[in-house]
Design an enzyme around this catalytic site. Structure first.
Site, PDB file in Angstrom:
ATOM      1  N   LYS A 141      42.716  35.815  36.341  1.00  0.00           N
ATOM      2  CA  LYS A 141      41.430  35.809  35.633  1.00  0.00           C
ATOM      3  C   LYS A 141      41.404  34.759  34.524  1.00  0.00           C
ATOM      4  CE  LYS A 141      39.188  38.956  37.959  1.00  0.00           C
ATOM      5  NZ  LYS A 141      37.962  38.642  38.712  1.00  0.00           N
ATOM      6  N   TYR A 191      46.908  39.771  38.124  1.00  0.00           N
ATOM      7  CA  TYR A 191      45.460  39.827  37.850  1.00  0.00           C
ATOM      8  C   TYR A 191      45.098  39.078  36.557  1.00  0.00           C
ATOM      9  CZ  TYR A 191      40.855  42.046  37.189  1.00  0.00           C
ATOM     10  OH  TYR A 191      39.506  42.285  37.010  1.00  0.00           O
TER      11      TYR A 191
END
Ligand SMILES: NC(=O)c1ccc[n+]([C@@H]2O[C@H](COP(=O)([O-])OP(=O)(O)OC[C@H]3O[C@@H](n4cnc5c(N)ncnc54)[C@H](O)[C@@H]3O)[C@@H](O)[C@H]2O)c1
Length: 260
Positions: A155, A151
């Site tokens: 991002k 993640y």
């Protein structure tokens, strides 16, 4: 000055829940015709009904689905002026020894590749049409380290992608910005709290404001960046984090001072 999106079409991916739903509500309240594009079509239809918009089925992890959604939006509303990329999945806080490559790929595919794909398809149409504004939902997790080994990099990729596309399409009148939320009280975060993978006290306590963020607080920043009031802003990443980034380094000094 009040934001005014009258006459504009705004596509919100992941618009059926959480931050995306709040973006749909805020943009609709400011006059936009909102397209709620989500993998969960029934929930998207409910948000569309509540905001006077339309719902479109979209899986950002599936190329054919993205192409079909782009075609459906153009057929029903023309080329959108605004795109908010909020579709995304959170990740379990696992060490690399336990994080399977299958889960790593799944998260990266939705959060980074999916965001790129929607930018590429909708943004190209905006560039051909002469302008538009894209806001990508990144995360403070992409601005520093954490136990989120897919993640976080995904991002961080969204933040860099935002800069790349802003430079690419600036001359075509398409602005591309990112908003990086801190811990925001959405259904996804609530699931983490109820399953005890996340602790509300830790998340709130490690922010300067000492609380979680409400989805609408993210949506207001998104709407500003998408609006003509931000007409000279492109390629930025705006953290909306209740002061999480400034508070975190205090951990080395015993943490934030207690109130009182
Ligand atoms: N909640 C937080 O604390 C937080 C913090 C930083 C960033 N974010 C980001 O904000 C965005 C929204 O998160 P949220 O907390 O509102 O989550 P949420 O689960 O409440 O909403 C996410 C929405 O995206 C949709 N979605 C998921 N995968 C999809 C796919 N493949 N195609 C289309 N739609 C899909 C879901 O159906 C859902 O409606 C995500 O990109 C997330 O990474 C959230």
């Amino acid at each position: 000055m009040k934001l005014d999106f009258s006459g504009q079409v705004a596509v919100v991916t992941g618009g059926a829940s959480g931050i995306g739903e709040a973006c749909a509500q805020v943009l609709a309240a400011a006059g936009a015709r909102v397209v709620v594009a989500d993998r969960n079509l029934a929930a998207a239809q409910a948000v569309a009904a509540a905001t006077g918009g339309i719902a479109v089925a979209l899986d950002v992890g599936d190329d054919a689905s993205v192409d079909a959604a782009v075609a459906a939006v153009e057929a029903q509303c023309g080329v959108p002026q605004v795109l908010v990329n909020s579709a995304g999945v959170l990740q379990r806080t696992l060490p690399p020894e336990e994080l399977t490559l299958r889960e790593w790929d799944f998260v990266a595919r939705i959060d980074l590749r999916g965001t790129y794909l929607c930018c590429a398809r909708f943004g190209a149409a905006m560039a051909r049409a002469g302008g538009g504004a894209i806001v990508n939902i990144a995360s403070v997790a992409g601005m520093g380290s954490g136990p989120l080994h897919s993640y976080g990099p995904a991002k961080a990729g969204v933040i860099n992608l935002t800069e790349c596309l802003a430079a690419e399409w600036g001359s075509k009148g398409v602005r591309v910005n990112a908003v990086s939320p801190g811990f925001t009280h959405t259904p996804a975060l609530e699931k983490g709290i109820t399953t005890r993978t996340l602790a509300a006290d830790d998340m709130a306590g490690n922010s300067a404001l000492g609380r979680l963020i409400q989805p609408r607080e993210i949506a207001h920043a998104v709407a500003f960046l998408a609006s003509t009031q931000a007409s000279a802003i492109t390629g930025i990443n705006l953290p909306v984090d209740a002061g999480c980034l400034v508070a975190t380094p205090w951990a080395s000094y015993g943490g934030l001072r207690q109130a009182g």
